[in-house]
Design a protein around this motif. Structure first.
Motif, PDB file in Angstrom:
ATOM      1  N   LYS A 231      -1.170  12.027   4.398  1.00  0.00           N
ATOM      2  CA  LYS A 231      -0.382  10.879   4.862  1.00  0.00           C
ATOM      3  C   LYS A 231      -1.130  10.095   5.936  1.00  0.00           C
ATOM      4  O   LYS A 231      -1.104   8.855   5.948  1.00  0.00           O
ATOM      5  N   LEU A 232      -1.795  10.826   6.850  1.00  0.00           N
ATOM      6  CA  LEU A 232      -2.571  10.130   7.890  1.00  0.00           C
ATOM      7  C   LEU A 232      -3.706   9.329   7.287  1.00  0.00           C
ATOM      8  O   LEU A 232      -4.015   8.224   7.747  1.00  0.00           O
ATOM      9  N   CYS A 233      -4.347   9.878   6.271  1.00  0.00           N
ATOM     10  CA  CYS A 233      -5.429   9.147   5.600  1.00  0.00           C
ATOM     11  C   CYS A 233      -4.907   7.866   4.963  1.00  0.00           C
ATOM     12  O   CYS A 233      -5.559   6.814   5.035  1.00  0.00           O
ATOM     13  N   THR A 234      -3.725   7.941   4.350  1.00  0.00           N
ATOM     14  CA  THR A 234      -3.125   6.737   3.758  1.00  0.00           C
ATOM     15  C   THR A 234      -2.803   5.701   4.823  1.00  0.00           C
ATOM     16  O   THR A 234      -3.039   4.494   4.637  1.00  0.00           O
ATOM     17  N   HIS A 235      -2.271   6.149   5.953  1.00  0.00           N
ATOM     18  CA  HIS A 235      -1.946   5.221   7.049  1.00  0.00           C
ATOM     19  C   HIS A 235      -3.207   4.575   7.621  1.00  0.00           C
ATOM     20  O   HIS A 235      -3.218   3.371   7.922  1.00  0.00           O
ATOM     21  N   ARG A 236      -4.271   5.371   7.783  1.00  0.00           N
ATOM     22  CA  ARG A 236      -5.526   4.790   8.298  1.00  0.00           C
ATOM     23  C   ARG A 236      -6.061   3.723   7.354  1.00  0.00           C
ATOM     24  O   ARG A 236      -6.504   2.650   7.790  1.00  0.00           O
ATOM     25  N   SER A 237      -6.042   4.022   6.066  1.00  0.00           N
ATOM     26  CA  SER A 237      -6.524   3.051   5.084  1.00  0.00           C
ATOM     27  C   SER A 237      -5.675   1.788   5.097  1.00  0.00           C
ATOM     28  O   SER A 237      -6.204   0.664   5.031  1.00  0.00           O
ATOM     29  N   ALA A 238      -4.358   1.943   5.215  1.00  0.00           N
ATOM     30  CA  ALA A 238      -3.473   0.773   5.238  1.00  0.00           C
ATOM     31  C   ALA A 238      -3.712  -0.081   6.477  1.00  0.00           C
ATOM     32  O   ALA A 238      -3.777  -1.316   6.396  1.00  0.00           O
ATOM     33  N   PHE A 239      -3.870   0.560   7.643  1.00  0.00           N
ATOM     34  CA  PHE A 239      -4.112  -0.205   8.873  1.00  0.00           C
ATOM     35  C   PHE A 239      -5.493  -0.854   8.856  1.00  0.00           C
ATOM     36  O   PHE A 239      -5.683  -1.935   9.442  1.00  0.00           O
ATOM     37  N   SER A 240      -6.472  -0.229   8.223  1.00  0.00           N
ATOM     38  CA  SER A 240      -7.797  -0.850   8.113  1.00  0.00           C
ATOM     39  C   SER A 240      -7.727  -2.135   7.308  1.00  0.00           C
ATOM     40  O   SER A 240      -8.285  -3.171   7.704  1.00  0.00           O
TER      41      SER A 240
ATOM     42  N   ARG B 228     -14.151  -2.739  10.470  1.00  0.00           N
ATOM     43  CA  ARG B 228     -13.361  -1.935   9.533  1.00  0.00           C
ATOM     44  C   ARG B 228     -13.729  -2.264   8.089  1.00  0.00           C
ATOM     45  O   ARG B 228     -13.689  -1.392   7.213  1.00  0.00           O
ATOM     46  N   CYS B 229     -14.100  -3.503   7.829  1.00  0.00           N
ATOM     47  CA  CYS B 229     -14.531  -3.888   6.487  1.00  0.00           C
ATOM     48  C   CYS B 229     -15.814  -3.148   6.111  1.00  0.00           C
ATOM     49  O   CYS B 229     -15.974  -2.682   4.967  1.00  0.00           O
ATOM     50  N   ASN B 230     -16.752  -3.027   7.058  1.00  0.00           N
ATOM     51  CA  ASN B 230     -17.979  -2.274   6.803  1.00  0.00           C
ATOM     52  C   ASN B 230     -17.688  -0.803   6.523  1.00  0.00           C
ATOM     53  O   ASN B 230     -18.242  -0.206   5.599  1.00  0.00           O
ATOM     54  N   ILE B 231     -16.816  -0.205   7.340  1.00  0.00           N
ATOM     55  CA  ILE B 231     -16.484   1.209   7.159  1.00  0.00           C
ATOM     56  C   ILE B 231     -15.748   1.423   5.840  1.00  0.00           C
ATOM     57  O   ILE B 231     -15.993   2.408   5.127  1.00  0.00           O
ATOM     58  N   LEU B 232     -14.845   0.499   5.482  1.00  0.00           N
ATOM     59  CA  LEU B 232     -14.154   0.593   4.202  1.00  0.00           C
ATOM     60  C   LEU B 232     -15.131   0.534   3.037  1.00  0.00           C
ATOM     61  O   LEU B 232     -15.002   1.291   2.059  1.00  0.00           O
ATOM     62  N   ALA B 233     -16.111  -0.361   3.125  1.00  0.00           N
ATOM     63  CA  ALA B 233     -17.108  -0.475   2.056  1.00  0.00           C
ATOM     64  C   ALA B 233     -17.889   0.825   1.896  1.00  0.00           C
ATOM     65  O   ALA B 233     -18.157   1.276   0.772  1.00  0.00           O
ATOM     66  N   ILE B 234     -18.251   1.449   3.021  1.00  0.00           N
ATOM     67  CA  ILE B 234     -18.994   2.715   2.954  1.00  0.00           C
ATOM     68  C   ILE B 234     -18.128   3.808   2.337  1.00  0.00           C
ATOM     69  O   ILE B 234     -18.579   4.573   1.467  1.00  0.00           O
ATOM     70  N   LYS B 235     -16.849   3.905   2.764  1.00  0.00           N
ATOM     71  CA  LYS B 235     -15.966   4.949   2.246  1.00  0.00           C
ATOM     72  C   LYS B 235     -15.680   4.751   0.763  1.00  0.00           C
ATOM     73  O   LYS B 235     -15.557   5.731   0.013  1.00  0.00           O
ATOM     74  N   ILE B 236     -15.563   3.502   0.300  1.00  0.00           N
ATOM     75  CA  ILE B 236     -15.268   3.247  -1.108  1.00  0.00           C
ATOM     76  C   ILE B 236     -16.503   3.494  -1.972  1.00  0.00           C
ATOM     77  O   ILE B 236     -16.418   4.134  -3.033  1.00  0.00           O
ATOM     78  N   LYS B 237     -17.653   3.007  -1.533  1.00  0.00           N
ATOM     79  CA  LYS B 237     -18.865   3.150  -2.343  1.00  0.00           C
ATOM     80  C   LYS B 237     -19.330   4.593  -2.438  1.00  0.00           C
ATOM     81  O   LYS B 237     -19.862   5.017  -3.471  1.00  0.00           O
ATOM     82  N   TYR B 238     -19.148   5.355  -1.373  1.00  0.00           N
ATOM     83  CA  TYR B 238     -19.631   6.738  -1.347  1.00  0.00           C
ATOM     84  C   TYR B 238     -18.451   7.694  -1.184  1.00  0.00           C
ATOM     85  O   TYR B 238     -18.422   8.538  -0.298  1.00  0.00           O
ATOM     86  N   ASP B 239     -17.481   7.516  -2.074  1.00  0.00           N
ATOM     87  CA  ASP B 239     -16.263   8.316  -2.000  1.00  0.00           C
ATOM     88  C   ASP B 239     -16.517   9.792  -2.313  1.00  0.00           C
ATOM     89  O   ASP B 239     -15.765  10.658  -1.873  1.00  0.00           O
ATOM     90  N   ASP B 240     -17.550  10.094  -3.066  1.00  0.00           N
ATOM     91  CA  ASP B 240     -17.847  11.485  -3.441  1.00  0.00           C
ATOM     92  C   ASP B 240     -18.531  12.262  -2.329  1.00  0.00           C
ATOM     93  O   ASP B 240     -18.729  13.477  -2.468  1.00  0.00           O
TER      94      ASP B 240
ATOM     95  N   ILE C 238       0.829  -1.209   0.000  1.00  0.00           N
ATOM     96  CA  ILE C 238       0.000   0.000   0.000  1.00  0.00           C
ATOM     97  C   ILE C 238       0.862   1.257   0.000  1.00  0.00           C
ATOM     98  O   ILE C 238       0.573   2.230  -0.701  1.00  0.00           O
ATOM     99  N   HIS C 239       1.942   1.239   0.777  1.00  0.00           N
ATOM    100  CA  HIS C 239       2.809   2.420   0.860  1.00  0.00           C
ATOM    101  C   HIS C 239       3.859   2.473  -0.256  1.00  0.00           C
ATOM    102  O   HIS C 239       4.608   3.461  -0.327  1.00  0.00           O
ATOM    103  N   ARG C 240       3.920   1.432  -1.111  1.00  0.00           N
ATOM    104  CA  ARG C 240       4.861   1.389  -2.242  1.00  0.00           C
ATOM    105  C   ARG C 240       6.310   1.597  -1.773  1.00  0.00           C
ATOM    106  O   ARG C 240       7.063   2.399  -2.337  1.00  0.00           O
TER     107      ARG C 240
END
Length: 444
Positions: free
Chosen positions: A128-137, A186-198, A58-60
């Motif tokens: 950067k914090l947003c990327t770290h949160r997504s990676a830890f999720s 976290r899977c539920n929250i990830l699904a919500i953030k991905i589906k309703y990214d706008d 994720i962090h490349r």
């Protein structure tokens, strides 16, 4: 800037569960149980390695030439280093003025049918914090369903066979259950953030509570059912697990082949076709592991650029829970029929009833979440109650016999009644015809 509490929770669960697994494996070694020792170590170290790989991917870090970070990941210290980096960024963010900011546009939840678009400045630290949160999720989901879920099943199975629950094992099972529930959350929250990214999505505490109760009942009952079944029918355990696992593993690939879409090439530019295939196989492997124990809120769609199905499919959700309930009931029935003497002092009917009610409670909390507590319920094209109602109507339509057979049955039923009514009416007419003669004779 939001406090990175999710990162801290993920790290605490990761470290606590790994340490408990190592201590318990040492106890198994001291007791001479080599098989339980190696299985405990396997389910502890394999997800650790996958978590390290996911964080590096994720962090490349490979393309960014960071050899020290890669070495720390090889030493299984990657999450600890990432957490220190997160809090360093968080506490340093307000002290130094950032020269560059980016502007993101998000839409607010619609009010009275109107949705307003707002602009927000996002600095480098917040990005950067947003990327770290997504990676830890994502790491928490991997840890939960590829490590904690098999680990909890194994430890509960050992408790049933040995008819003993030690303090170390009970603490370890509680940590594993918390890790699985948190990963599902976290899977539920990830699904919500991905589906309703706008949209600017904010999840309320009531939603977190509903998800926690929903996943706790669902996962606890599922693990208990699998352990009870495997304790009496060991030879059938592997076929049941393999059918479940490979069914969900190949399901996204079957949909992808049916769509006849081109092979996805935009996952990572540095990856070859073989590397992309390996990443997609790992993704579907994780998807199958999640669906083995609970409903995956993130539905994989390989022909989508984001690899995620962003539509809300109530039919798939309904079919999953109906089939899972039927499967759990069947496995409990098999356990009840073939239970051994180790369950002599267990009230089997009451235990079966409790497990079925527990699964129904999970479905109830799931319905409450989607109907009342979902942060984006205003964006649903149809509510879950309407979706379930249409599903039940469809099932009733399938189970309903054809009208032609009903009409023929009614005709057969009515024909003797009609003849009886005709006879009775003819008798009344004859009696009415005979009554005048009787009246005349009486007058005479």
């Amino acid at each position: 800037m939001k406090f990175p509490g999710s990162v801290l929770v993920s790290l605490v669960l990761f470290v606590a569960e790994t340490a408990a697994a190592l201590c318990l494996s040492g106890a198994y070694r001291a007791a001479g149980d080599r098989m339980w020792q190696w299985l405990t170590l396997l389910f502890a170290l394999l997800p650790c390695a996958l978590v390290q790989l996911s964080l590096v991917f994720i962090h490349r870090d490979v393309s960014r030439d960071r050899p020290l970070v890669l070495l720390l990941h090889l030493l299984q210290l990657g999450p600890l280093v990432r957490c220190v980096e997160v809090f360093y960024i968080y506490f340093r963010a307000g002290r130094v003025e950032e020269p560059y900011v980016s502007i993101t546009k998000k839409r607010q939840m619609p009010k009275d049918g109107y949705s307003e678009e707002i602009e927000k400045e996002v600095g480098q630290a917040e990005g950067k914090l947003c990327t770290h949160r997504s990676a830890f999720s994502r790491a928490s989901v991997i840890q939960a369903f590829l490590g904690s879920a098999p680990q909890l099943t194994l430890q509960l199975y050992i408790c049933v066979l040995q008819q003993e629950i030690t303090a170390a094992r009970s603490i370890f099972m509680v940590l594993s259950l918390l890790s699985i529930v948190y990963g599902a959350l976290r899977c539920n929250i990830l699904a919500i953030k991905i589906k309703y990214d706008d949209y600017d999505v904010s999840v309320k505490p009531a939603a977190y509570l509903c998800i926690f109760m929903w996943r706790s009942f669902e996962i606890a009952t599922r693990v208990t059912v699998l352990v009870l079944f495997s304790s009496v029918l060991q030879i059938w355990t592997l076929p049941v697990v393999l059918v479940n696992f490979f069914g969900f593993f190949f399901y996204p690939w079957i949909l992808f082949w049916q769509s006849k879409s081109p092979f996805p090439e935009n996952i990572e530019k540095a990856l070859s076709r073989v590397g992309t295939t390996i990443v997609l196989c790992l993704l579907t492997f994780l998807y199958a592991g999640i669906n083995m124990f609970c409903w995956s809120a993130v539905q994989v769609k390989l022909n989508d650029p984001d690899l995620i199905n962003k539509s809300q499919n109530w039919y798939r959700l309904t079919v999953y829970y109906m089939l899972r309930f039927i499967e759990n009931a069947f496995l409990l029935l098999m356990w009840y029929i073939y239970k051994t003497d180790i369950y002599l002092y267990v009230c089997a009917p009451l235990l079966v009833l409790q497990l079925l009610i527990g699964y129904c409670m999970a479905v109830l909390f799931m319905l409450v979440f989607y109907q009342f507590c979902h942060p984006c319920k205003k964006l649903f094209s149809s509510s879950i109650s309407e979706g379930l109602l249409s599903c039940f109507k469809f099932l009733c339509f399938i189970c309903k016999p054809p009208k032609s057979t009903i009409l023929t049955d009614k005709a057969e039923v009515r024909s003797p009644e009609n003849t009886d009514e005709a006879r009775s009416s003819s008798k009344t007419i004859d009696s009415q015809k005979g009554n005048p003669h009787q009246s005349v004779s009486s007058n005479a």
